[in-house]
Motif scaffolding. Structure first.
Motif, short mmCIF file in Angstrom:
data_model
loop_
_atom_site.label_atom_id
_atom_site.label_comp_id
_atom_site.label_asym_id
_atom_site.label_seq_id
_atom_site.Cartn_x
_atom_site.Cartn_y
_atom_site.Cartn_z
N SER A 241 0.85 -1.21 0.00
CA SER A 241 0.00 0.00 0.00
C SER A 241 0.88 1.25 0.00
O SER A 241 0.59 2.24 -0.68
CB SER A 241 -0.92 0.01 1.23
OG SER A 241 -1.70 -1.16 1.27
N ASP A 288 -7.43 11.20 -4.70
CA ASP A 288 -7.23 9.75 -4.54
C ASP A 288 -5.96 9.45 -3.75
O ASP A 288 -5.92 8.52 -2.93
CB ASP A 288 -7.13 9.09 -5.93
CG ASP A 288 -8.48 9.03 -6.63
OD1 ASP A 288 -9.49 9.36 -5.98
OD2 ASP A 288 -8.52 8.68 -7.82
N ARG A 295 -6.00 6.05 4.31
CA ARG A 295 -6.27 4.60 4.50
C ARG A 295 -5.06 3.92 5.14
O ARG A 295 -5.20 3.06 6.01
CB ARG A 295 -6.60 3.96 3.14
CG ARG A 295 -6.96 2.51 3.24
CD ARG A 295 -7.23 1.91 1.89
NE ARG A 295 -8.55 2.23 1.36
CZ ARG A 295 -9.68 1.68 1.78
NH1 ARG A 295 -9.67 0.80 2.76
NH2 ARG A 295 -10.83 2.01 1.23
N GLU A 316 -8.27 -5.03 3.01
CA GLU A 316 -8.81 -3.91 2.23
C GLU A 316 -7.72 -3.00 1.69
O GLU A 316 -7.79 -2.50 0.57
CB GLU A 316 -9.75 -3.06 3.10
CG GLU A 316 -11.05 -3.75 3.46
CD GLU A 316 -11.79 -3.01 4.58
OE1 GLU A 316 -11.41 -1.86 4.90
OE2 GLU A 316 -12.73 -3.59 5.14
N SER A 317 -6.71 -2.77 2.53
CA SER A 317 -5.72 -1.76 2.19
C SER A 317 -5.01 -2.08 0.88
O SER A 317 -4.93 -1.24 -0.03
CB SER A 317 -4.71 -1.65 3.33
OG SER A 317 -3.72 -0.73 2.98
N ALA A 320 -7.38 -1.87 -2.17
CA ALA A 320 -7.70 -0.49 -2.57
C ALA A 320 -6.48 0.22 -3.14
O ALA A 320 -6.57 0.93 -4.15
CB ALA A 320 -8.24 0.27 -1.35
N ASP A 323 -5.52 -0.40 -6.81
CA ASP A 323 -6.41 0.29 -7.75
C ASP A 323 -6.16 1.79 -7.78
O ASP A 323 -6.23 2.42 -8.84
CB ASP A 323 -7.88 0.01 -7.39
CG ASP A 323 -8.27 -1.43 -7.69
OD1 ASP A 323 -7.49 -2.12 -8.39
OD2 ASP A 323 -9.33 -1.87 -7.22
N ARG A 368 -10.45 -9.43 -2.64
CA ARG A 368 -11.91 -9.18 -2.66
C ARG A 368 -12.67 -10.46 -2.32
O ARG A 368 -13.69 -10.42 -1.63
CB ARG A 368 -12.32 -8.64 -4.03
CG ARG A 368 -11.99 -7.17 -4.17
CD ARG A 368 -12.29 -6.60 -5.54
NE ARG A 368 -12.08 -5.17 -5.52
CZ ARG A 368 -10.87 -4.57 -5.52
NH1 ARG A 368 -9.79 -5.31 -5.57
NH2 ARG A 368 -10.77 -3.26 -5.46
#
Ligand code: FAD
Length: 381
Positions: A241, A288, A295, A316-317, A320, A323, A368
Motif C-alpha cells: 500500500s 485519490d 487509508r 482492504e488496504s 484499494a 487500484d 476481494r
C-alpha cells in the motif's frame, strides 16, 4: 534510530541514489546494488528488528513512511526493501532453536538482504498452497521446487522458502525454511524482463534437492501457513500500500511539474493555466492520493492497536491501494499527454510499476474474495 531519522535517511538515499539512476535501471532491468548497500549502511535494513538484536525496533508507522519515500523515487527498490523486511520478520520470529542468530546479526549490520520465495509455478498466485513438498533425508529436509517469481533473485543473501511439510496432509500444511544463497541446488532459473518493477530482479528460481538442516527450518512442520498470514501478510499488505502511495505521489508531483512548465506558446500560457480539464484531472489524482494516505494511516493505527477490524483493514488496504495507484498513474498518463507517452518523463514508469501491485499475491481479486467471504462468514480457505 527514531522515526524521523529513518524517514530522513530514506529521503537522502532516494535523492542521492534512487532518483538519478531510476530511469536507466528501469530501462536496463538493472538491480541497484548501490541502493541496497546504502540502505544497509544507513541502518534501514534493520529498522524493524528489535533493539536487543541490533535493530531499531521501529513499527508499521515508520515502515510505511520509509517504503513510501523510497517508492516515490524508485518503486523497484522499494519492493526489494519491503520483501527484505517481510523476510526479516519471518526469520526473527523463527521457532525456538532455529539457527538464525548469525543471519539476524548480519541483517542488523546492514550486510544481508533477504526475500520471500513463496509463489510457485504450480499454484501460481495461491502462495498459501505450495505444490512442492520437503522430503526427509535423515535429520535434514530436501526441497525441490519451482519458484515462479522471487524479488531480488540472485542478489539476496538468503531466501525464505515455503514447501509442504514432509508429512503435511492438506494443501496449506506448509513449512518455511531459510535457504542461504550459496546453497547447492538453489539457482536463478531465468531472466527478469517485466512490464514494470523492471529493476527488482523478480526472476524465477529453482531448488533441486536443496538440503536444509534442522536449524534452518523457521517454523514447525505445517506452521508455515500461520506465519505467512500472521507475520508476513500484515507487513506485506501495508508495504505494498505504501509503494502504491509513493507511486501516486510521484505521479502527482510529475504532473504538477509538467502542467506548470509545458506551454502553449501561441496562447502565452502553461498547460495548467490554459486547461480546466487538466486542473480537474490533477485534482482527482490528489484526492485519490490523499485518500490512500488516510487509508494507510488507518491501517497503521489498526496494526499498532489490533482490534476486531484489523484483519479486514489488512485485506482492504492492499486491494484499494493497487487500484488507486493504477487510477492515479493512468490519469497522469492522460494529463501529461504525448510527453508521458513518448517516455520524456517518469510517468510511464510509474504507470507500469503501479500495475504490479494488483497482481502480486494476494492479488486484488483474491483479496476481494477474502473480504466478501469474511463478511458473509464463509471460511477463507
Ligand atoms: C513484480 C513481481 C514481483 C514478485 N515478487 C515475488 C516474490 O518476491 N516472492 C513471491 O513469492 N512471489 C512474487 N511474485 C509473484 C506474485 O506474488 C504472484 O504469485 C504472481 O504475480 C501471480 O501471477 P499468476 O500469473 O501466477 O497469477 P494467477 O494465479 O494465474 O492469476 C491470474 C488471475 O486470476 C485471478 N485469481 C486467481 N485466483 C483467484 C481467486 N481465488 N479469486 C479470484 N480471482 C483469482 C488473479 O487475481 C489474476 O487476475 C511477484 C510478482 C511480480 C509481478
Amino acid at each position: 534510530m527514531d522515526h524521523e531519522t529513518a524517514v530522513s535517511r530514506a529521503k537522502d538515499i532516494a535523492d542521492r541514489i534512487l532518483v538519478p539512476a531510476a530511469r536507466q535501471n528501469d530501462k536496463d532491468a538493472r538491480f541497484s546494488s548501490e541502493a541496497i548497500a546504502a540502505l544497509g549502511s544507513s541502518g534501514l535494513l534493520a529498522i524493524t528488528l528489535p533493539a536487543d538484536i541490533g535493530g531499531s525496533g521501529l513499527g508499521p508507522r515508520t515502515l510505511a513512511a520509509v517504503v513510501a519515500t523510497l517508492a516515490e523515487a524508485d518503486a523497484s527498490t522499494a519492493m526489494v526493501y519491503l520483501m527484505h523486511i517481510c523476510a526479516t520478520a519471518t526469520i526473527a520470529s523463527a521457532r525456538a532453536g532455529a539457527t538464525v542468530a548469525p543471519t539476524l546479526k548480519d541483517i542488523a549490520a546492514g550486510r544481508h538482504l533477504s526475500t520471500l520465495a513463496f509463489s510457485e509455478a504450480g499454484s501460481r498466485s495461491h502462495f498459501w498452497a505450495p505444490v512442492s513438498r520437503g522430503k526427509r533425508n535423515g535429520a535434514n529436509v530436501r526441497i525441490t521446487a519451482k519458484k515462479s517469481w522471487v524479488t531480488s533473485a540472485g542478489h539476496a543473501q538468503s531466501y525464505v522458502v515455503s514447501a509442504l511439510a514432509p508429512d503435511g496432509k492438506g494443501p496449506t500444511d506448509s513449512t518455511l525454511y531459510l535457504v542461504a544463497s550459496n546453497k547447492p541446488g538453489l539457482s536463478v532459473a531465468g531472466p527478469w524482463d517485466g512490464f514494470g518493477m523492471r529493476a527488482n530482479a523478480s526472476a524465477p528460481m529453482t531448488l533441486e534437492d536443496c538440503e536444509v538442516e534442522p536449524g534452518f527450518q523457521l517454523t514447525d512442520d505445517g506452521a508455515g501457513f500461520k506465519a505467512m498470514l500472521e507475520v508476513v501478510l500484515p507487513l506485506f499488505n501495508l508495504g505494498t500500500s505504501a509503494v502504491a502511495l509513493g507511486l501516486s505521489r510521484a505521479a502527482v508531483a510529475g504532473t504538477v511539474t509538467h502542467l506548470k512548465t509545458a506551454r502553449f506558446e501561441h496562447l502565452g500560457a502553461t498547460l495548467g493555466e490554459s486547461l480546466p480539464t487538466l486542473r480537474a484531472q490533477l485534482a482527482t489524482m490528489q484526492i485519490d492520493t490523499d485518500g490512500l494516505a488516510a487509508r494507510i494511516d488507518d491501517l497503521v493505527d489498526h496494526l499498532e492497536r489490533p482490534r476486531e477490524t484489523t484483519v479486514l483493514r489488512v485485506l482492504e488496504s492492499k486491494a484499494a491501494a493497487g487500484d488507486v495507484a493504477i487510477a492515479v498513474t493512468s490519469v497522469a498518463m492522460r494529463a501529461c499527454g504525448g510527453a508521458a507517452f513518448s517516455r520524456h518523463m517518469a510517468i510511464e514508469r510509474l504507470f507500469r510499476d503501479a500495475h504490479a501491485g494488483v497482481v502480486m499475491a494476494p492479488t486484488g481479486d483474491v483479496l476481494r474474495e477474502f473480504i466478501g467471504k469474511a463478511l458473509l462468514g464463509i471460511p477463507l480457505f
